[in-house]
Design a protein around this motif. Structure first.
Motif, PDB file in Angstrom:
ATOM      1  N   VAL A  33      15.799  -2.490  12.989  1.00 23.76           N
ATOM      2  CA  VAL A  33      16.538  -2.409  11.737  1.00 23.76           C
ATOM      3  C   VAL A  33      17.207  -3.735  11.418  1.00 23.76           C
ATOM      4  CG1 VAL A  33      18.550  -1.342  10.651  1.00 23.76           C
ATOM      5  CG2 VAL A  33      16.863   0.092  11.815  1.00 23.76           C
ATOM      6  N   ALA A  34      17.735  -4.377  12.426  1.00 22.99           N
ATOM      7  CA  ALA A  34      18.385  -5.673  12.198  1.00 22.99           C
ATOM      8  C   ALA A  34      17.397  -6.718  11.707  1.00 22.99           C
ATOM      9  CB  ALA A  34      19.069  -6.132  13.481  1.00 22.99           C
ATOM     10  N   LEU A  35      16.151  -6.629  12.174  1.00 22.86           N
ATOM     11  CA  LEU A  35      15.148  -7.628  11.783  1.00 22.86           C
ATOM     12  C   LEU A  35      14.435  -7.267  10.487  1.00 22.86           C
ATOM     13  CD1 LEU A  35      13.542  -8.392  15.267  1.00 22.86           C
ATOM     14  CD2 LEU A  35      15.183  -9.805  14.004  1.00 22.86           C
ATOM     15  N   ASP A  36      13.992  -6.028  10.361  1.00 21.39           N
ATOM     16  CA  ASP A  36      13.145  -5.636   9.229  1.00 21.39           C
ATOM     17  C   ASP A  36      13.820  -4.679   8.261  1.00 21.39           C
ATOM     18  OD1 ASP A  36      11.126  -7.144  10.380  1.00 21.39           O
ATOM     19  OD2 ASP A  36      10.329  -5.423  11.496  1.00 21.39           O
ATOM     20  N   GLY A  37      15.023  -4.222   8.561  1.00 20.46           N
ATOM     21  CA  GLY A  37      15.697  -3.305   7.671  1.00 20.46           C
ATOM     22  C   GLY A  37      15.515  -1.865   8.103  1.00 20.46           C
ATOM     23  N   PRO A  38      16.194  -0.923   7.432  1.00 17.24           N
ATOM     24  CA  PRO A  38      16.082   0.497   7.796  1.00 17.24           C
ATOM     25  C   PRO A  38      14.695   1.036   7.452  1.00 17.24           C
ATOM     26  CG  PRO A  38      17.328   0.245   5.763  1.00 17.24           C
ATOM     27  CD  PRO A  38      17.094  -1.144   6.281  1.00 17.24           C
ATOM     28  N   GLY A  39      14.366   2.156   8.081  1.00 16.66           N
ATOM     29  CA  GLY A  39      13.091   2.797   7.795  1.00 16.66           C
ATOM     30  C   GLY A  39      12.063   2.555   8.885  1.00 16.66           C
ATOM     31  N   ILE A  40      10.827   2.927   8.604  1.00 16.15           N
ATOM     32  CA  ILE A  40       9.711   2.742   9.528  1.00 16.15           C
ATOM     33  C   ILE A  40       8.534   2.157   8.749  1.00 16.15           C
ATOM     34  CG2 ILE A  40      10.387   4.585  11.107  1.00 16.15           C
ATOM     35  CD1 ILE A  40       8.504   6.441   9.702  1.00 16.15           C
ATOM     36  N   ASP A  41       7.658   1.478   9.471  1.00 17.22           N
ATOM     37  CA  ASP A  41       6.467   0.885   8.859  1.00 17.22           C
ATOM     38  C   ASP A  41       5.393   1.955   8.692  1.00 17.22           C
ATOM     39  OD1 ASP A  41       7.607  -1.625   8.757  1.00 17.22           O
ATOM     40  OD2 ASP A  41       6.926  -2.154  10.779  1.00 17.22           O
ATOM     41  N   LEU A  42       4.848   2.027   7.498  1.00 15.36           N
ATOM     42  CA  LEU A  42       3.845   3.024   7.172  1.00 15.36           C
ATOM     43  C   LEU A  42       2.579   2.367   6.631  1.00 15.36           C
ATOM     44  CD1 LEU A  42       6.004   5.710   5.280  1.00 15.36           C
ATOM     45  CD2 LEU A  42       5.320   5.734   7.684  1.00 15.36           C
ATOM     46  N   THR A  43       1.460   3.012   6.899  1.00 13.88           N
ATOM     47  CA  THR A  43       0.187   2.659   6.270  1.00 13.88           C
ATOM     48  C   THR A  43      -0.196   3.800   5.351  1.00 13.88           C
ATOM     49  OG1 THR A  43      -0.520   1.348   8.169  1.00 13.88           O
ATOM     50  CG2 THR A  43      -2.229   2.106   6.647  1.00 13.88           C
ATOM     51  N   VAL A  44      -0.409   3.476   4.082  1.00 10.12           N
ATOM     52  CA  VAL A  44      -0.693   4.493   3.068  1.00 10.12           C
ATOM     53  C   VAL A  44      -2.082   4.229   2.508  1.00 10.12           C
ATOM     54  CG1 VAL A  44       0.039   5.527   0.890  1.00 10.12           C
ATOM     55  CG2 VAL A  44       1.761   4.678   2.504  1.00 10.12           C
ATOM     56  N   MET A  45      -2.915   5.256   2.546  1.00 12.27           N
ATOM     57  CA  MET A  45      -4.243   5.207   1.946  1.00 12.27           C
ATOM     58  C   MET A  45      -4.368   6.384   0.987  1.00 12.27           C
ATOM     59  SD  MET A  45      -6.639   4.300   5.249  1.00 12.27           S
ATOM     60  CE  MET A  45      -8.094   4.235   4.208  1.00 12.27           C
ATOM     61  N   TYR A  46      -4.745   6.094  -0.261  1.00 15.86           N
ATOM     62  CA  TYR A  46      -4.820   7.170  -1.251  1.00 15.86           C
ATOM     63  C   TYR A  46      -5.889   6.854  -2.287  1.00 15.86           C
ATOM     64  CZ  TYR A  46      -2.177   4.117  -4.440  1.00 15.86           C
ATOM     65  OH  TYR A  46      -1.771   3.080  -5.235  1.00 15.86           O
ATOM     66  N   ARG A  47      -6.273   7.897  -3.006  1.00 18.87           N
ATOM     67  CA  ARG A  47      -7.206   7.769  -4.105  1.00 18.87           C
ATOM     68  C   ARG A  47      -6.417   7.683  -5.405  1.00 18.87           C
ATOM     69  NH1 ARG A  47     -12.375  11.823  -3.075  1.00 18.87           N
ATOM     70  NH2 ARG A  47     -13.144  10.802  -1.174  1.00 18.87           N
ATOM     71  N   LYS A  48      -6.508   6.548  -6.041  1.00 21.93           N
ATOM     72  CA  LYS A  48      -5.728   6.300  -7.247  1.00 21.93           C
ATOM     73  C   LYS A  48      -6.317   7.051  -8.432  1.00 21.93           C
ATOM     74  CE  LYS A  48      -3.721   2.528  -9.946  1.00 21.93           C
ATOM     75  NZ  LYS A  48      -3.651   1.054 -10.120  1.00 21.93           N
ATOM     76  N   VAL A  49      -5.438   7.652  -9.231  1.00 23.94           N
ATOM     77  CA  VAL A  49      -5.856   8.353 -10.432  1.00 23.94           C
ATOM     78  C   VAL A  49      -5.973   7.341 -11.567  1.00 23.94           C
ATOM     79  CG1 VAL A  49      -5.229  10.115 -12.119  1.00 23.94           C
ATOM     80  CG2 VAL A  49      -4.775  10.493  -9.701  1.00 23.94           C
ATOM     81  N   VAL A  50      -7.177   7.200 -12.125  1.00 23.39           N
ATOM     82  CA  VAL A  50      -7.419   6.269 -13.224  1.00 23.39           C
ATOM     83  C   VAL A  50      -7.896   7.057 -14.426  1.00 23.39           C
ATOM     84  CG1 VAL A  50      -7.904   4.297 -11.742  1.00 23.39           C
ATOM     85  CG2 VAL A  50      -9.746   5.841 -12.366  1.00 23.39           C
ATOM     86  N   VAL A  51      -7.816   6.407 -15.598  1.00 27.51           N
ATOM     87  CA  VAL A  51      -8.170   7.087 -16.839  1.00 27.51           C
ATOM     88  C   VAL A  51      -9.637   7.466 -16.863  1.00 27.51           C
ATOM     89  CG1 VAL A  51      -8.198   6.864 -19.349  1.00 27.51           C
ATOM     90  CG2 VAL A  51      -6.329   5.868 -18.026  1.00 27.51           C
ATOM     91  N   SER A  52     -10.488   6.625 -16.322  1.00 30.69           N
ATOM     92  CA  SER A  52     -11.929   6.886 -16.340  1.00 30.69           C
ATOM     93  C   SER A  52     -12.348   7.962 -15.348  1.00 30.69           C
ATOM     94  CB  SER A  52     -12.693   5.596 -16.027  1.00 30.69           C
ATOM     95  OG  SER A  52     -12.353   5.120 -14.734  1.00 30.69           O
ATOM     96  N   ASP A  53     -11.394   8.496 -14.558  1.00 29.24           N
ATOM     97  CA  ASP A  53     -11.659   9.537 -13.574  1.00 29.24           C
ATOM     98  C   ASP A  53     -12.593   9.065 -12.460  1.00 29.24           C
ATOM     99  OD1 ASP A  53     -11.066  12.014 -12.594  1.00 29.24           O
ATOM    100  OD2 ASP A  53     -12.734  13.009 -13.584  1.00 29.24           O
ATOM    101  N   ARG A  54     -12.659   7.760 -12.266  1.00 27.24           N
ATOM    102  CA  ARG A  54     -13.438   7.236 -11.152  1.00 27.24           C
ATOM    103  C   ARG A  54     -12.584   7.207  -9.884  1.00 27.24           C
ATOM    104  NH1 ARG A  54     -16.224   1.912 -14.059  1.00 27.24           N
ATOM    105  NH2 ARG A  54     -17.468   3.067 -15.593  1.00 27.24           N
ATOM    106  N   VAL A  55     -13.250   7.264  -8.763  1.00 29.87           N
ATOM    107  CA  VAL A  55     -12.550   7.240  -7.482  1.00 29.87           C
ATOM    108  C   VAL A  55     -12.252   5.795  -7.107  1.00 29.87           C
ATOM    109  CG1 VAL A  55     -12.688   7.819  -5.047  1.00 29.87           C
ATOM    110  CG2 VAL A  55     -13.658   9.382  -6.755  1.00 29.87           C
ATOM    111  N   LYS A  56     -10.991   5.500  -6.870  1.00 32.88           N
ATOM    112  CA  LYS A  56     -10.569   4.154  -6.492  1.00 32.88           C
ATOM    113  C   LYS A  56      -9.689   4.257  -5.252  1.00 32.88           C
ATOM    114  CE  LYS A  56      -8.398  -0.068  -8.223  1.00 32.88           C
ATOM    115  NZ  LYS A  56      -7.692  -0.711  -9.359  1.00 32.88           N
ATOM    116  N   GLU A  57     -10.214   3.791  -4.122  1.00 33.24           N
ATOM    117  CA  GLU A  57      -9.480   3.843  -2.860  1.00 33.24           C
ATOM    118  C   GLU A  57      -8.500   2.673  -2.778  1.00 33.24           C
ATOM    119  OE1 GLU A  57      -9.653   6.190  -0.694  1.00 33.24           O
ATOM    120  OE2 GLU A  57     -11.491   7.280  -1.205  1.00 33.24           O
TER     121      GLU A  57
END
Length: 762
Positions: A604-628
C-alpha cells in the motif's frame, strides 16, 4: 351484459360527474400531477372499483366513461393512458352484472384498433378482443372462467386450475409484516366455500344472460335451501350452456337464452318471488383467488410447492403415479410424512439388475413411502446407473421449451405395418402465480431457484409440460432490515435495494402507480392497530391489490440471469458456481496472518490501497461485433449491475464500475486518487495477479457472500435445455461451432420473466 334485454338504469348527472372526476384524477396521477401525498398513491384505482362494487348499476356508467377516455387518448396520441384505462375497463366489465350489447361492441371495436399499434398495445388489444368476442356471444363467460380456474372447481369443459403463492423471506421482512399478510390472506378466504363460489357463477350467469327478467333474490334463496349436490348439478348445467355457446362459431343467442331460462325455472321451482323488483341489478361478488402464504426457508421449497400443486399428497401417495413422473429420491422428502402409506418392502435376495426403474410393475406397486421407524429396513439403491429418459420425454420437453406451435405431434413407436397413433400432448392445465414480496435479494433467491428448477426439469421433465409458471414482484423494504442479510455488504438505500421494481415502474407507469407504492404502504399497514372491520373482505386492501395484479398483470419483462464461476485462493478447494440477477460486488479482504498484513502494508505504501487485477471482457460496441479487451489495474473494488438505469437500455448488458487507484508523483511526493472506471460488457473475467484474495457478494445479500476469492468469471447464464441439446449435437459434429438443427430454434439464454401490466412501453 350483452343481452337483448339488458337493463339501462337511470343515469344521475351527479354520479356520472363523480365517476368522471375519479377517472380524470387517475390519469393525472399517471402524469405525476396528482397533488396527493406519496402515501396515498395507489389508492385511486382501488377506491374507484370499490365505489362501483357498492352500486352495480354504476358499472355501465364507468364502462361508458372509460370507453370515451380511451377513444380520446387514441385520438390525442396519449398512449400512456391506453393500457391503464383498458385494464380498469376490463376489470369492471368482468365484475359487472350486466352490460349492454352496444357498449360491449364499442369496447371490442376499440381493442381491434389497437392491433395496428406496436407492442405491447397490439398484444394486449388482441388478448382482450378475443375475450370480448366470447363475452358478447355468451355473457358472463369471463366471470365464469375466472371463478372456475381460481377456485379449482371441477369442470370437464374448462379443466383449468390456478393458485397464487406468496413467498416472503423471513430474514428480509419483519414478523409484523408477515403476520399481517397471513391474516389478510386467511380473511380473504372466509365464506368462500365451493358451494358459495358455484352459487355466484349460477347467479351471475343468469343475471348476465337474462338481464331484467331474472329474480335474483328468489334465486339466491333457492340455492341456499338446496343441498350441495343439487347446487353442483345446476352449476355444471350452467357451465355447459355458457361454454358451448361461447365456443360455437355461429352461436344462436336465442337458443342460449332459452336454455338459461329453462335452468332458471328449474332452479327456482316453487320458491316465492323475491323482494327485489325485476329489472334492478344486484352485485355478485367476484371471489378472491386461492392464496397461500409461504415463508421461504428452504432452497428447494418453491419446487416442492409446485409439485404438490400438480400432485397433491392424496395422489402422491400412490407409488405408480410417482414412478411415472418423478424420481423417488427427489420426491421422498415431500411424502415422507404421509400417514396413509404404511406398507414396507423388505429385501432378502435381489435377482434384478439393481436399477429401480427396471423393477417389474408388480414389485413397484408394493412400494410405498414409509415412516421413520421402518426407514432403515427399506430397500435402498445406491451407486446404480440411472436409466436415460425415454425419447418421448425429451421431445415433449423440447416442444414445451421452444413453444413452437407448428411442431408435429409425437408418435408412439409401433411395429412395422401398423399405423402409428399420435400421442395426445400434455396440456398445461395448472397455472401457478408466484408473488415475491421483498427487495432485490429475494429476487436473487428466485433466480437461484428458477435456475435449479430448469436444471432439474432438464434431467427429468415433470413440471414443464403440465404447469404454466408466472412470476410477480411486489417491492417491500422495512425501515430496519435484518442484520444477517444486510451485514458485510455495501450500504444500500431503498432505491438501491429495489432496482428491479424501479426499472419495472419506469417501463410500466401502471405498475409504478399500483404496485411500487406498496413498498412504503405495506410496512405502515402492518403496524396499524386492528380495526373492528378489518376482518371484512371488502376492507382487505392488500389482498385486493395483489388479486388485481395477478389477474391483470399478464405482460412479462424478461431479465437476464448471469452465471458466476468463482475460484478460490486454496488450490484444493473446488470452484463454486452460482447465478445472480441484479448485482455482483467485490471488496478488499482483510489480511489474516501477520506476514500477509505486513506485506500488504508495504504494498500500500508503494502502490496505494487495493489489489492488482487483470480484467478481460468483451466490449459492447454499436455494430454488435465481438471485441476482446484486456487491461491491468489496481482497484479497491468493483460493482457489476445487470439492471439498467434507463428502460431504453439493453437488459442483456452488464454495467461494470471499477474503482481504480491512480498513482501520481509530484513535488510533494507520491499521491493516490480513486477514479471510477466504467465499462459495458456481456461477459468478463477478473483475476487477482498478486494472489491476494477478495470478497464477493451476489444480489446485495450477505448470505450469498464468498471469501478468499482469487478469480471470477461472469457470463450470461445458458438455458439448461439448450446446453443439453447442444451437447448431444456436438457428439455427432465435433467441429461444428454454430447452432444447427433443433438447437437453432431453442432459447439460448436463461431469462427470468416478471409480469407487469404492460411490459416495456417503448
Amino acid at each position: 351484459r350483452a343481452g337483448p334485454a339488458a337493463h339501462v338504469p337511470f343515469v344521475s348527472p351527479e354520479v356520472e360527474s363523480d365517476i368522471l372526476r375519479r377517472v380524470r384524477t387517475l390519469l393525472r396521477e399517471l402524469d405525476g400531477h396528482h397533488p396527493a401525498f406519496q402515501c396515498d398513491r395507489g389508492m385511486l384505482r382501488w377506491t374507484l372499483h370499490k365505489k362501483i362494487d357498492q352500486n352495480p348499476n354504476n358499472n355501465s356508467i364507468l364502462v361508458g366513461i372509460l370507453v370515451k377516455e380511451l377513444e380520446r387518448a387514441e385520438r390525442s396520441d396519449y398512449r400512456h393512458y391506453i393500457i391503464p384505462l383498458l385494464h380498469t375497463l376490463m376489470y369492471a366489465l368482468i365484475k359487472a352484472p350486466c352490460i349492454s350489447k352496444d357498449l360491449c361492441s364499442r369496447v371490442y371495436d376499440f381493442c381491434k384498433k389497437l392491433l395496428t399499434l406496436p407492442k405491447p398495445f397490439c398484444t394486449i388489444g388482441l388478448d382482450y378482443a378475443v375475450r370480448l368476442k366470447m363475452e358478447r356471444t355468451a355473457p358472463g363467460m369471463l366471470y365464469q372462467r375466472m371463478v372456475i380456474s381460481e377456485q379449482s372447481l371441477r369442470s370437464d369443459l374448462y379443466p383449468y386450475q390456478e393458485k397464487v403463492f406468496i413467498f416472503a423471506d423471513p430474514e428480509l421482512l419483519s414478523e409484523a409484516i408477515c403476520n399481517a399478510l397471513v391474516t389478510d390472506t386467511e380473511a380473504a378466504q372466509v365464506s368462500q366455500s365451493p358451494r358459495a363460489c358455484m352459487s355466484c357463477v349460477i347467479i351471475h350467469a343468469m343475471q348476465a344472460g337474462l338481464g331484467e327478467g331474472c329474480d335474483i333474490s328468489a334465486l339466491k334463496r333457492s340455492l341456499q335451501d338446496m343441498p350441495v349436490s343439487d347446487v353442483e348439478h345446476w352449476f355444471q348445467q350452467v357451465v355447459v350452456a355458457v361454454e358451448c355457446t361461447g365456443n360455437e362459431a355461429n352461436a344462436d343467442r336465442s337458443q342460449h337464452t332459452a336454455r338459461l331460462e329453462e335452468i332458471y325455472r328449474a332452479v327456482l321451482g316453487s320458491v316465492p318471488a323475491g323482494d327485489t323488483p325485476l329489472g334492478e341489478l344486484q352485485g355478485i361478488p367476484l371471489p378472491n383467488p386461492i392464496i397461500s402464504f409461504h415463508l421461504w426457508t428452504e432452497d428447494d421449497q418453491l419446487w416442492k410447492e409446485l409439485v404438490l400443486f400438480i400432485r397433491p399428497l392424496s395422489q402422491s401417495c400412490e407409488p405408480d403415479l410417482l414412478s411415472q413422473d418423478l424420481d423417488n429420491f427427489e420426491i421422498q422428502d415431500i411424502i415422507s410424512d404421509c400417514e396413509c402409506c404404511k406398507q414396507t418392502r423388505f429385501s432378502m435376495l435381489s435377482t434384478d439388475s439393481g436399477i429401480e426403474r427396471d423393477l417389474p410393475a408388480a414389485a413397484e406397486e408394493s412400494v410405498a413411502p414409509c415412516s421413520s421407524e421402518t426407514e432403515q429396513s427399506r430397500l435402498q439403491r445406491k451407486g446404480g446407473i440411472k436409466k436415460k429418459p425415454s425419447p418421448l420425454e425429451s421431445v415433449a420437453f423440447l416442444q414445451a421449451g421452444c413453444n413452437s406451435p407448428g411442431v408435429k405431434q409425437v408418435m408412439k413407436p409401433q411395429r412395422p405395418g401398423i399405423t402409428p397413433e399420435p400421442v395426445a400432448p400434455l396440456q398445461r392445465l395448472h397455472t401457478a402465480r408466484i408473488v415475491l414480496l421483498g427487495d432485490d435479494r429475494i429476487l436473487g433467491r428466485l433466480a437461484q431457484a428458477y435456475h435449479s428448477l430448469r436444471k432439474r426439469e432438464t434431467r427429468r421433465v415433470f413440471l414443464t409440460p403440465r404447469l404454466n409458471l408466472q412470476f410477480y414482484h411486489i417491492p417491500v423494504v422495512t425501515g430496519q432490515p435484518n442484520t444477517l442479510a444486510a451485514a458485510n455488504c455495501r450500504a444500500a438505500g431503498r432505491e438501491e435495494l429495489c432496482e428491479v421494481a424501479g426499472y419495472l415502474g419506469r417501463a410500466d407507469p401502471w405498475y409504478e402507480s399500483n404496485i411500487n407504492t406498496l413498498c412504503h404502504m405495506i410496512p405502515k399497514l402492518a403496524t396499524m392497530p386492528s380495526s373492528p372491520s378489518k376482518h371484512l373482505v371488502t376492507d382487505l386492501f392488500l389482498t385486493d391489490v395483489i388479486t388485481y395484479y395477478v389477474r391483470m398483470g399478464i405482460q412479462p419483462v424478461c431479465f437476464q440471469v448471469y452465471a458466476v464461476k468463482i475460484f478460490f485462493n486454496d488450490p484444493a478447494q473446488d470452484p463454486a458456481e452460482d447465478v445472480f440477477l441484479t448485482e455482483l460486488c467485490t471488496s478488499m479482504q482483510e489480511s489474516i496472518s501477520h506476514r500477509e498484513l505486513a506485506m500488504s502494508r508495504k504494498k500500500v505504501a508503494l502502490d496505494g490501497p487495493g489489489i492488482d487485477l487483470t480484467v478481460m471482457y468483451r466490449k459492447v460496441v454499436v455494430s454488435d461485433r465481438v471485441k476482446e479487451v484486456a487491461m491491468s489495474l489496481r482497484s479497491t473494488g468493483l460493482v457489476m449491475k445487470a439492471i439498467p438505469a434507463d428502460e431504453a437500455e439493453d437488459l442483456v448488458c452488464l454495467n461494470v464500475n471499477i474503482t481504480e487507484i491512480i498513482k501520481s508523483n509530484n513535488l510533494s511526493g507520491r499521491s493516490f486518487s480513486a477514479v471510477a472506471n466504467r465499462l459495458k460488457t456481456h461477459s468478463i473475467k477478473i483475476r487477482s495477479t498478486e494472489q491476494r484474495p477478495f470478497t464477493l457478494c451476489l444480489d446485495k445479500d450477505s448470505r450469498r457472500a464468498y471469501r478468499n476469492v482469487i478469480s471470477v468469471e461472469v457470463s450470461p447464464c445458458l438455458e439448461p435445455s439448450y446446453c443439453l441439446q447442444k451437447t448431444r449435437t456436438m457428439k455427432f459434429s465435433l467441429h461444428e461451432a454454430e447452432d444447427v438443427g433443433l438447437v437453432k430454434y431453442m432459447p439460448k439464454s436463461l431469462l427470468l420473466p416478471i409480469n407487469t401490466f404492460a411490459g416495456v412501453i417503448q
